[in-house]
Design an enzyme around this catalytic site. Structure first.
Site, PDB file in Angstrom:
ATOM      1  N   TYR A 117       0.894  -1.163   0.000  1.00 42.34           N
ATOM      2  CA  TYR A 117       0.000   0.000   0.000  1.00 42.34           C
ATOM      3  C   TYR A 117       0.926   1.205   0.000  1.00 42.34           C
ATOM      4  O   TYR A 117       1.573   1.509   1.008  1.00 42.34           O
ATOM      5  CB  TYR A 117      -0.896  -0.048   1.233  1.00 42.34           C
ATOM      6  CG  TYR A 117      -1.840   1.121   1.375  1.00 42.34           C
ATOM      7  CD1 TYR A 117      -2.472   1.698   0.270  1.00 42.34           C
ATOM      8  CD2 TYR A 117      -2.120   1.669   2.617  1.00 42.34           C
ATOM      9  CE1 TYR A 117      -3.340   2.774   0.401  1.00 42.34           C
ATOM     10  CE2 TYR A 117      -2.995   2.734   2.771  1.00 42.34           C
ATOM     11  CZ  TYR A 117      -3.589   3.288   1.652  1.00 42.34           C
ATOM     12  OH  TYR A 117      -4.452   4.355   1.797  1.00 42.34           O
ATOM     13  N   TYR A 164       3.217   5.214   6.826  1.00 48.12           N
ATOM     14  CA  TYR A 164       3.769   4.388   5.734  1.00 48.12           C
ATOM     15  C   TYR A 164       5.110   3.787   6.154  1.00 48.12           C
ATOM     16  O   TYR A 164       5.317   2.571   6.062  1.00 48.12           O
ATOM     17  CB  TYR A 164       3.925   5.237   4.465  1.00 48.12           C
ATOM     18  CG  TYR A 164       4.672   4.556   3.339  1.00 48.12           C
ATOM     19  CD1 TYR A 164       4.099   3.509   2.607  1.00 48.12           C
ATOM     20  CD2 TYR A 164       5.968   4.961   2.990  1.00 48.12           C
ATOM     21  CE1 TYR A 164       4.797   2.886   1.570  1.00 48.12           C
ATOM     22  CE2 TYR A 164       6.664   4.353   1.962  1.00 48.12           C
ATOM     23  CZ  TYR A 164       6.076   3.315   1.255  1.00 48.12           C
ATOM     24  OH  TYR A 164       6.768   2.704   0.236  1.00 48.12           O
ATOM     25  N   LYS A 184       6.054  -0.114   6.760  1.00 51.87           N
ATOM     26  CA  LYS A 184       7.112  -0.769   5.978  1.00 51.87           C
ATOM     27  C   LYS A 184       8.188  -1.348   6.906  1.00 51.87           C
ATOM     28  O   LYS A 184       8.747  -2.410   6.634  1.00 51.87           O
ATOM     29  CB  LYS A 184       7.741   0.213   4.977  1.00 51.87           C
ATOM     30  CG  LYS A 184       6.817   0.666   3.854  1.00 51.87           C
ATOM     31  CD  LYS A 184       6.405  -0.447   2.894  1.00 51.87           C
ATOM     32  CE  LYS A 184       7.558  -0.975   2.075  1.00 51.87           C
ATOM     33  NZ  LYS A 184       7.102  -2.028   1.110  1.00 51.87           N
TER      34      LYS A 184
END
Ligand SMILES: NC(=O)c1ccc[n+]([C@@H]2O[C@H](COP(=O)([O-])OP(=O)(O)OC[C@H]3O[C@@H](n4cnc5c(N)ncnc54)[C@H](OP(=O)(O)O)[C@@H]3O)[C@@H](O)[C@H]2O)c1
Length: 276
Positions: A57, A121, A125
Site C-alpha cells: 500500500y 507508511y 514498511k
C-alpha cells in the site's frame, strides 16, 4: 521459478520484464497478502524457489488516514509471505523504503543505521521488514523515489503538469535519489542470482532535490517550464517525509559487482524508452 507478488504494480511489471521466462506474476486478483490463507494457497500451489514481494500500500499520505490498511498490507502481508515461503523452503525477497529513516543523519544511510520512521507508511514498511524474518531465508531491498512506465510517479506527474502550466513550484529541501524501476529490477536480480541475504540498499547513483529532479525532467524532455522553489512545510502534505534520505549502495556493489547508473542517465534512458 520466481514468483513476483504485486506483479501489476509499477515495480512488479518491470521486475517481471527483467526476470523473463523464469517469472510468474500474481497480483491482488489472485492473492490477497492480508490473508494468510490466500497467501499460503498461492505459494503452496505454485511452489516457487523465490518469492519477490512488490505488493504494498504505497499511498504515503493515504496511509496517514488508513493506518489499519497500511499495517495489514505492508506489515502483516509480509509476515504471511514469510510464513508461506518458509513452509515450502523458498527465499523471500522483500522491497522496502528509505522512509524507515527519519532523514536526520546528514549523510547517506547504510543498511544497519538506526531506523526511525516519521509516518504511518514508514512504520508499516518497517513492520514488514521485521516480519520478513519469519522466514530466515530472506532478503530486504530498500529503495527510494521510484518511477517507471507502469505506475503513477513524479516524472509522469511533471510531464502531465507541463501540458497544463508554464510555471511550477517544487520542493527544494527534500533530497534523495530518483530510481528507475528497470534499474532497480536488475539490482534485485543481481542480489538474487548471487544468493544474498539480509538488508541491501539499491537506488540510482547520485542525488538531488525534487526541485532539481523536476528541472532535469523538463530539460531532458525539452519542455520550457519554469520551476520555482518551495519548502516541504509550504507544501503541507499529511505525511511527514525524511528530508535527507539518500541510501548508500556500497554493500550492493561490493557483494554483487552491480552498480545502478547515475540518476540523470537513468532518466534519459527512461524518457527515450517512453517515447518509443
Ligand atoms: N513508489 C516509490 O517511490 C517507492 C519508493 C520506495 C519503496 N517503494 C516500495 O517498492 C515496492 C513497489 O512499489 P510500487 O510503487 O511499484 O507500488 P505500486 O505500483 O503501488 O504496486 C503495488 C501493487 O501491490 C498490489 N497490492 C496492494 N495490496 C495488495 C494485497 N493486499 N495483496 C496483493 N497485492 C496487493 C497493488 O494492487 P492495487 O493497485 O490493485 O492496489 C499493486 O499492483 C513497494 O514495496 C513500495 O513500498 C516504492
Amino acid at each position: 521459478m520466481i514468483l513476483v507478488v504485486g506483479a501489476n504494480g509499477m515495480l512488479g511489471r518491470d521486475m517481471m520484464g527483467v526476470i523473463g521466462g523464469a517469472g510468474r506474476g500474481v497480483d491482488v486478483d489472485e492473492v490477497d497478502i492480508t490473508s494468510l490463507e490466500s497467501t499460503e494457497r498461492i505459494v503452496r500451489t505454485l511452489k516457487p524457489e523465490i518469492v519477490i514481494n512488490c505488493a504494498a500500500y504505497t499511498d504515503v499520505d493515504g496511509c496517514e488516514s488508513n493506518a489499519e490498511t497500511a499495517m495489514q498490507v505492508n506489515g502483516e502481508g509480509v509476515a504471511h509471505l514469510a510464513m508461506a515461503s518458509r513452509e515450502i523452503g523458498a527465499r523471500l525477497v522483500h522491497v522496502s523504503t528509505d522512509y524507515v529513516f527519519d532523514g536526520g543523519k546528514g549523510s547517506p544511510y547504510v543498511e544497519d543505521d538506526a531506523t526511525r520512521p516519521l509516518g504511518v507508511y514508514g512504520e508499516s514498511k518497517l513492520a514488514g521488514e521485521l516480519n520478513a524474518a519469519f522466514n530466515p531465508d530472506h532478503l530486504i531491498v530498500r529503495t527510494q523515489w521510484l518511477y517507471g512506465l507502469h505506475g503513477k510517479n513524479f516524472v509522469e506527474t511533471m510531464l502531465r503538469l507541463a501540458g497544463e502550466k508554464d510555471e511550477l513550484a517544487v520542493v527544494t529541501d527534500q533530497i534523495g535519489s530518483p530510481t528507475w524501476t528497470v534499474d532497480l529490477s536488475h539490482a534485485i536480480l543481481a542480489l538474487v542470482k548471487t544468493g544474498q541475504r539480509g538488508v541491501y540498499h539499491a537506488a540510482n547513483a547520485g542525488f538531488c532535490s525534487w526541485n532539481e529532479f523536476a528541472r532535469a525532467i523538463f530539460e531532458e524532455a525539452g519542455l520550457p517550464v519554469k520551476v520555482a522553489g518551495m519548502t516541504t512545510d509550504e507544501l503541507n502534505r499529511p505525511a511527514r517525509r525524511p528530508l535527507y534520505s539518500t541510501l548508500d549502495c556500497g554493500k550492493l556493489e561490493k557483494d554483487t559487482g552491480f552498480r545502478l547508473q547515475p540518476w540523470r542517465s537513468a532518466l534519459k534512458a527512461y524518457l527515450r524508452l517512453r517515447n518509443t
